[in-house]
Design a protein around this motif. Structure first.
Motif, short mmCIF file in Angstrom:
data_model
loop_
_atom_site.label_atom_id
_atom_site.label_comp_id
_atom_site.label_asym_id
_atom_site.label_seq_id
_atom_site.Cartn_x
_atom_site.Cartn_y
_atom_site.Cartn_z
N SER A 22 0.97 3.64 -7.01
CA SER A 22 -0.33 3.30 -7.59
C SER A 22 -1.35 3.54 -6.48
O SER A 22 -1.08 3.20 -5.32
CB SER A 22 -0.31 1.82 -8.01
OG SER A 22 -1.50 1.15 -7.65
N THR A 23 -2.49 4.10 -6.80
CA THR A 23 -3.48 4.36 -5.73
C THR A 23 -3.97 3.03 -5.14
O THR A 23 -4.22 2.95 -3.94
CB THR A 23 -4.66 5.20 -6.25
OG1 THR A 23 -5.20 4.59 -7.43
CG2 THR A 23 -4.26 6.63 -6.53
N ASN A 24 -4.09 1.98 -5.97
CA ASN A 24 -4.49 0.67 -5.42
C ASN A 24 -3.44 0.16 -4.44
O ASN A 24 -3.76 -0.31 -3.35
CB ASN A 24 -4.66 -0.36 -6.54
CG ASN A 24 -6.07 -0.40 -7.08
OD1 ASN A 24 -6.71 0.63 -7.21
ND2 ASN A 24 -6.56 -1.59 -7.42
N GLN A 47 0.85 8.62 -11.03
CA GLN A 47 1.25 7.30 -10.51
C GLN A 47 2.55 6.90 -11.21
O GLN A 47 2.65 6.99 -12.44
CB GLN A 47 0.20 6.25 -10.82
CG GLN A 47 -1.18 6.54 -10.23
CD GLN A 47 -2.15 5.37 -10.46
OE1 GLN A 47 -2.66 4.79 -9.52
NE2 GLN A 47 -2.42 5.06 -11.71
N ALA A 49 3.86 3.83 -10.81
CA ALA A 49 3.76 2.40 -11.15
C ALA A 49 2.29 2.00 -11.22
O ALA A 49 1.86 1.06 -10.54
CB ALA A 49 4.52 1.56 -10.12
N GLY A 50 1.53 2.76 -12.03
CA GLY A 50 0.10 2.46 -12.19
C GLY A 50 -0.06 1.06 -12.77
O GLY A 50 0.72 0.64 -13.64
N ARG A 51 -1.05 0.34 -12.25
CA ARG A 51 -1.23 -1.05 -12.65
C ARG A 51 -2.59 -1.28 -13.29
O ARG A 51 -3.59 -0.72 -12.86
CB ARG A 51 -1.12 -1.97 -11.43
CG ARG A 51 0.20 -1.93 -10.74
CD ARG A 51 0.27 -2.94 -9.61
NE ARG A 51 -0.52 -2.55 -8.45
CZ ARG A 51 -1.58 -3.22 -8.01
NH1 ARG A 51 -2.02 -4.28 -8.63
NH2 ARG A 51 -2.22 -2.81 -6.92
N GLY A 52 -2.59 -2.13 -14.33
CA GLY A 52 -3.85 -2.53 -14.95
C GLY A 52 -4.14 -3.99 -14.64
O GLY A 52 -3.44 -4.61 -13.82
N ARG A 53 -5.16 -4.53 -15.26
CA ARG A 53 -5.48 -5.95 -15.06
C ARG A 53 -4.36 -6.81 -15.65
O ARG A 53 -3.66 -6.37 -16.56
CB ARG A 53 -6.82 -6.29 -15.72
CG ARG A 53 -8.00 -5.55 -15.10
CD ARG A 53 -9.28 -5.88 -15.83
NE ARG A 53 -9.78 -7.19 -15.50
CZ ARG A 53 -10.32 -8.04 -16.37
NH1 ARG A 53 -10.42 -7.71 -17.65
NH2 ARG A 53 -10.76 -9.21 -15.97
N TYR A 67 -6.91 9.26 -11.66
CA TYR A 67 -6.38 8.03 -11.09
C TYR A 67 -6.99 7.92 -9.68
O TYR A 67 -6.64 8.73 -8.81
CB TYR A 67 -4.85 8.05 -10.97
CG TYR A 67 -4.16 8.64 -12.18
CD1 TYR A 67 -4.25 8.01 -13.42
CD2 TYR A 67 -3.43 9.83 -12.10
CE1 TYR A 67 -3.63 8.55 -14.54
CE2 TYR A 67 -2.82 10.38 -13.20
CZ TYR A 67 -2.93 9.74 -14.42
OH TYR A 67 -2.32 10.29 -15.52
N SER A 69 -8.78 5.28 -6.47
CA SER A 69 -9.15 3.97 -5.92
C SER A 69 -10.21 4.19 -4.84
O SER A 69 -10.00 4.98 -3.91
CB SER A 69 -7.96 3.26 -5.29
OG SER A 69 -7.00 2.97 -6.28
N ILE A 121 -10.53 -0.45 -15.19
CA ILE A 121 -10.86 -0.67 -13.78
C ILE A 121 -10.11 -1.91 -13.27
O ILE A 121 -10.08 -2.94 -13.95
CB ILE A 121 -12.39 -0.85 -13.62
CG1 ILE A 121 -13.07 0.51 -13.89
CG2 ILE A 121 -12.76 -1.38 -12.24
CD1 ILE A 121 -14.55 0.46 -14.03
N LEU A 122 -9.54 -1.75 -12.09
CA LEU A 122 -8.81 -2.86 -11.47
C LEU A 122 -9.41 -3.10 -10.09
O LEU A 122 -9.29 -2.25 -9.21
CB LEU A 122 -7.33 -2.49 -11.33
CG LEU A 122 -6.43 -3.49 -10.63
CD1 LEU A 122 -6.33 -4.79 -11.42
CD2 LEU A 122 -5.03 -2.91 -10.42
N GLY A 137 -9.99 0.34 -8.28
CA GLY A 137 -9.26 1.43 -8.92
C GLY A 137 -9.81 1.72 -10.31
O GLY A 137 -10.15 0.80 -11.05
N ILE A 138 -9.88 3.00 -10.62
CA ILE A 138 -10.32 3.39 -11.97
C ILE A 138 -9.38 4.46 -12.52
O ILE A 138 -9.00 5.39 -11.80
CB ILE A 138 -11.80 3.86 -11.99
CG1 ILE A 138 -12.22 4.27 -13.41
CG2 ILE A 138 -12.07 4.99 -11.00
CD1 ILE A 138 -13.73 4.41 -13.61
C1 BTN Z 1 -7.09 -2.02 -16.79
O1 BTN Z 1 -7.78 -1.59 -17.71
O2 BTN Z 1 -6.28 -2.94 -16.98
C2 BTN Z 1 -7.28 -1.44 -15.42
C3 BTN Z 1 -6.61 -0.11 -15.25
C4 BTN Z 1 -6.80 0.47 -13.86
C5 BTN Z 1 -6.01 1.73 -13.65
C6 BTN Z 1 -6.35 2.40 -12.35
S1 BTN Z 1 -5.62 3.99 -12.19
C7 BTN Z 1 -6.06 4.05 -10.51
C8 BTN Z 1 -5.80 2.66 -9.94
N1 BTN Z 1 -4.41 2.53 -9.58
C9 BTN Z 1 -3.79 1.63 -10.32
O3 BTN Z 1 -2.58 1.33 -10.23
N2 BTN Z 1 -4.60 1.09 -11.20
C10 BTN Z 1 -5.94 1.64 -11.10
#
Ligand code: BTN
Length: 250
Positions: A22-24, A47, A49-53, A67, A69, A121-122, A137-138
């Protein structure tokens, strides 16, 4: 803030990566390699293991979407850290508007297109010396296909689905960086106040009855607008106005 200049006269340093978890997370794990006095923009082509809120997954297939940050530091007494995600959502909304694509923002900072999620956005923070390290992160679904969009656990879309054409991720990123830097400078100079009207223009669910979670408590009421601090004003059934400062609309 001790007269310290945060964003004025600064450039954004772009760090493109291929596959990351994940970039974050990458930024957090590589903080010591990043200059705290610069604005760094870390991008990945995929990513794993991209993560959201709220620890939700963020589906991030290779080469399809944006992707990114942003990493920078602010003094601990910078009062607008809580607005940074909202400001970035406005920067992205301005770009969509330039492309004649009308998006909305689901408070606090989800990007919606045709009432479906197109970006999220996180915002995470971590102490860096005597400053706050901000990792913003967006993710924006630019070219995601309907097959993958269908695997997301909520209604989702991509810019390509709506416009019927493919989008260049780097060109979109360049414009986002330019717009976000301008918006950061404005936030530093004037606070959230100049963004309030813009935010209310893009705000979704205006006038609708909604359910919100605010700091773990559930509230129901009519969605009015955001105030000068970016809080969502809810008119409760008893007529009182409740400002929602942290949480989400269900
Ligand atoms: C959400 O809507 O819950 C937030 C999503 C955020 C996704 C971005 S992608 C780039 C950065 N790296 C992550 O793992 N998450 C944010």
């Amino acid at each position: 803030m001790g007269g310290e200049v945060m964003f004025e006269c600064k450039k954004v340093c772009h760090l493109p990566l291929e596959t990351v978890n994940s970039t974050n997370t990458w930024v957090k794990e590589n903080l010591c390699r990043l200059d705290p006095d610069q604005i760094t923009c870390v991008t990945a082509s995929e990513q794993t293991a991209g993560r959201g809120r709220f620890s939700r997954p963020w589906l991030s297939p290779k080469g399809e979407n944006l992707y990114t940050s942003f990493y920078f530091t602010t003094p601990t007494n910078f009062p607008h850290v809580k607005n940074l995600g909202q400001v970035l959502s406005l920067s992205a909304s301005a770009l969509f508007q330039d492309l004649k694509i009308q998006t909305q923002i689901k408070w606090p900072n989800d990007l919606l297109l045709d009432k479906k999620k197109v970006g999220g956005i996180l915002c995470e923070t971590t102490p860096v010396g005597n400053k706050i390290g901000v990792i913003l992160g967006i993710g924006i679904n630019l070219n995601m296909t309907s097959e993958l969009l269908g695997k997301i656990d909520q209604p989702a879309t991509s810019l390509a689905q709506v416009s019927g054409r493919e989008w260049n991720i780097n060109a979109f990123l360049d414009r986002l960086i330019g717009q976000f830097l301008e918006d950061l400078k404005l936030l530093e100079r004037e606070g959230f106040f100049p963004f309030q009207k813009r935010f209310n223009f893009f705000l979704s669910s205006k006038g609708e009855n909604i359910t919100c979670i605010d700091g773990g408590t559930r509230f129901e009421g009519r969605c009015l607008e955001v105030d000068e601090e970016g809080r969502l004003l809810l008119m409760l059934h008893n007529g009182k106005i409740h400002p929602v400062s942290a949480g989400e609309i269900l």
